[in-house]
Design a protein around this motif. Structure first.
Motif, short mmCIF file in Angstrom:
data_model
loop_
_atom_site.label_atom_id
_atom_site.label_comp_id
_atom_site.label_asym_id
_atom_site.label_seq_id
_atom_site.Cartn_x
_atom_site.Cartn_y
_atom_site.Cartn_z
N GLY A 217 -13.84 0.57 -3.84
CA GLY A 217 -13.57 -0.15 -2.67
C GLY A 217 -13.27 -1.27 -2.52
O GLY A 217 -12.40 -1.65 -1.06
N ILE A 218 -13.57 -1.97 -3.21
CA ILE A 218 -13.14 -3.25 -3.16
C ILE A 218 -11.39 -3.54 -2.67
O ILE A 218 -11.03 -4.49 -2.44
N LYS A 219 -10.82 -2.74 -4.09
CA LYS A 219 -9.85 -3.26 -4.37
C LYS A 219 -8.79 -2.44 -3.35
O LYS A 219 -7.87 -2.88 -2.81
N THR A 220 -9.90 -1.33 -2.31
CA THR A 220 -8.84 -0.42 -1.25
C THR A 220 -9.08 -2.00 -0.08
O THR A 220 -8.10 -1.84 0.77
N ALA A 221 -9.96 -2.93 0.43
CA ALA A 221 -10.46 -3.33 1.38
C ALA A 221 -9.66 -4.67 1.06
O ALA A 221 -8.41 -5.07 1.76
N LEU A 222 -9.08 -4.92 -0.18
CA LEU A 222 -8.21 -6.26 -0.52
C LEU A 222 -6.69 -5.16 0.18
O LEU A 222 -5.97 -6.54 0.70
N ALA A 223 -6.20 -3.87 -0.35
CA ALA A 223 -5.14 -3.82 -0.23
C ALA A 223 -4.94 -3.94 0.80
O ALA A 223 -4.06 -3.98 2.26
N LEU A 224 -5.86 -3.30 2.54
CA LEU A 224 -5.51 -2.75 4.04
C LEU A 224 -5.77 -4.63 4.53
O LEU A 224 -5.22 -4.91 5.15
N ALA A 225 -5.85 -5.49 3.91
CA ALA A 225 -6.34 -7.10 4.29
C ALA A 225 -5.27 -7.41 4.03
O ALA A 225 -5.00 -8.57 5.20
N ALA A 226 -4.31 -7.09 2.41
CA ALA A 226 -3.24 -7.56 2.35
C ALA A 226 -2.09 -7.70 3.76
O ALA A 226 -1.18 -8.50 3.48
N ARG A 227 -2.26 -6.65 3.72
CA ARG A 227 -1.05 -5.53 5.38
C ARG A 227 -1.56 -6.02 6.04
O ARG A 227 -0.24 -6.24 7.03
N ASP A 228 -2.97 -6.65 6.51
CA ASP A 228 -3.21 -7.42 8.05
C ASP A 228 -2.44 -8.62 8.53
O ASP A 228 -2.66 -9.75 7.72
N PRO A 229 -1.15 -8.45 9.11
CA PRO A 229 -0.47 -9.37 10.06
C PRO A 229 -1.16 -10.99 10.39
O PRO A 229 -0.84 -12.52 9.66
N GLN A 230 -2.62 -11.11 10.21
CA GLN A 230 -2.81 -12.10 10.26
C GLN A 230 -3.62 -13.32 9.22
O GLN A 230 -3.92 -14.25 9.06
N HIS A 231 -3.29 -12.25 7.60
CA HIS A 231 -3.88 -13.04 7.21
C HIS A 231 -2.24 -13.07 5.87
O HIS A 231 -2.11 -13.21 4.42
N ALA A 232 -1.41 -12.87 6.53
CA ALA A 232 -0.04 -13.21 5.98
C ALA A 232 0.06 -14.82 5.62
O ALA A 232 -0.18 -15.45 5.95
N GLY A 233 0.58 -14.72 4.02
CA GLY A 233 0.34 -16.53 4.04
C GLY A 233 -1.00 -17.03 3.12
O GLY A 233 -0.64 -17.81 3.02
N LYS A 234 -1.41 -15.79 3.07
CA LYS A 234 -3.05 -16.45 2.69
C LYS A 234 -3.31 -15.30 1.04
O LYS A 234 -4.43 -15.29 1.40
N SER A 235 -2.26 -15.29 0.06
CA SER A 235 -2.45 -15.19 -0.96
C SER A 235 -3.78 -15.59 -1.79
O SER A 235 -4.45 -15.10 -2.70
N ALA A 236 -3.98 -17.00 -1.60
CA ALA A 236 -5.08 -17.92 -2.04
C ALA A 236 -6.46 -17.56 -2.13
O ALA A 236 -6.92 -16.65 -2.27
N ASP A 237 -6.42 -17.46 -0.32
CA ASP A 237 -7.79 -16.72 0.42
C ASP A 237 -7.75 -15.44 -0.34
O ASP A 237 -9.14 -14.76 -0.60
N LEU A 238 -6.93 -14.77 -0.26
CA LEU A 238 -6.98 -13.33 -0.11
C LEU A 238 -8.33 -13.07 -1.49
O LEU A 238 -9.00 -12.63 -2.29
N ALA A 239 -7.45 -13.75 -2.73
CA ALA A 239 -7.05 -13.98 -4.07
C ALA A 239 -8.47 -14.52 -4.80
O ALA A 239 -9.47 -13.36 -4.86
#
Ligand code: KG4
Ligand code: ZN
Length: 346
Positions: A217-239
């Motif tokens: 579930g966490i992995k799916t939530a990350l996949a969705l968050a990574a596709r969200d345009p407001q998180h563009a360029g925020k790889s370190a925060d996502l990680a």
């Protein structure tokens, strides 16, 4: 014969490794360890290709054993027992190490033992360490397993929790792939997370009853968050946000098990035990409870033969020996790989 210097061989996945460990009572000392990795051979497939792995093991196994003997200043004749990781893993890969170990033990007329790779990850925390007080809560977090054990002695591990879907390392690797960090990605995601804000993006934490884990579930939530345009360029925060919830789930279950069993000690091993946040949080959870923590040294977290030699040495020191007919097996005997199998009682 009293066994003193044990040769360990590891070939369960994509590391070919040989190590020499000496044993005195239950004290294990690593004399040498040589490991040949194969990341370069599998990177373009973004995962381990079994046929490529077993062929590479065949090429490397003898030079790696010779290298371990040279590094330890030990001749073949001084070796008093041979251990091989014979389960779980890729069957073609396991067969290379297991057959080599049997052939060496037979030709040197010394005992051979098969070692469960998951058990060996637990023993990794005992290498070059002083003795522990038992029982201990054991945690193995690797690419194939995330399992909690109640351990009454070094070789007695009772499964008390396991992942119902992905293993923690598998989740880290998939998350790294989502963030396009390359393969294998667990360590790369960890390094990137150190530079990010773990509170920047809220990801849900799974809470299961008992000691079980779930990471899909966490992995799916990350996949969705990574596709969200407001998180563009925020790889370190996502990680950082992903690592925070994965580690929080592991530490929660570990802490519950320590409290429930009033265990004075804790053993942690497996590739994910190299995770810097997990190491910090485990140290805090154990210190708060006055629990002695033995987390595998960084070099003994990912797959290596020192842990196989250590686990084999403990068995041989107890007079145990396996027959030449011991088979390689894809599943762990102590972890079984999934809770479904545990429920069915197999
Ligand atoms: O124990 P291991 O070498 O192999 C198995 O028995 O599966 O574990 C490998 C796993 C991989 O999934 C890798 O990405 C993960 O351990 N890993 C990490 C870190 N270093 C290795 N995961 C998170 N943080 C790390 N620093
Ligand atoms: Zn492993």
């Amino acid at each position: 014969m009293s066994a003193r210097i044990i040769l360990g061989i590891e070939s369960s996945c994509d590391e070919t490794s040989a190590a020499l460990v000496s044993i005195d009572g239950d004290q294990l000392r690593v004399l040498s360890c040589r490991t040949a990795g194969q990341d370069d051979l599998h990177a373009e497939y973004r995962g381990v290709v079994p046929e490529i792995a077993s062929r590479a093991h065949l090429d490397r196994i003898i030079p790696v054993i010779r290298g371990a003997c040279a590094d330890g200043g030990i001749t073949m004749k001084e070796i008093t027992g041979v251990a091989a990781g014979h389960r779980p893993g890729l069957i073609g890969s396991l067969l290379v190490g297991t057959s080599t170990a049997k052939a060496l033990a037979w030709s040197l007329d010394i005992p051979f033992v098969g070692v469960d790779h998951v058990m060996a990850h637990l023993i990794a925390g005992l290498l070059d360490q002083v003795a522990l007080e038992w029982p201990a809560i054991g945690l193995v977090a690797s690419g194939g397993h995330t399992s909690l054990f109640l351990m009454r002695s070094p070789m007695e591990a009772q499964l008390i929790g396991a992942t119902i879907d992905d293993a923690a390392g598998e989740a880290f690797d998939k998350a790294a792939s989502i963030l396009e960090l390359g393969y294998p990605g667990g360590a790369k995601l960890d390094a990137l997370a150190e530079t990010g804000d773990a509170d920047a993006i809220a990801l849900p934490m799974t809470r299961l009853n008992g000691g079980d884990f779930s990471f899909s579930g966490i992995k799916t939530a990350l996949a969705l968050a990574a596709r969200d345009p407001q998180h563009a360029g925020k790889s370190a925060d996502l990680a950082a946000s992903f690592r925070k919830v994965v580690v929080a789930q592991i530490i929660r279950n570990l802490s519950l098990a320590l409290d429930e069993h009033a265990a004075p000690s804790c053993l942690i091993g497996g590739g994910v035990a190299a995770n810097s946040l997990l190491r910090r949080e485990a140290a805090i959870a154990c210190a708060e409870r006055g629990v002695a923590l033995r987390i595998a040294e960084l070099r003994w977290c990912t797959d290596n033969a020192a842990m196989i030699a250590g686990a084999g040495a403990l068995r041989i020191a107890r007079g145990e020996c396996d027959g030449w007919d011991l088979a390689a097996h894809p599943l762990s005997q102590i972890a079984r790989g999934d809770r479904g199998a545990r429920r069915r009682g197999s």
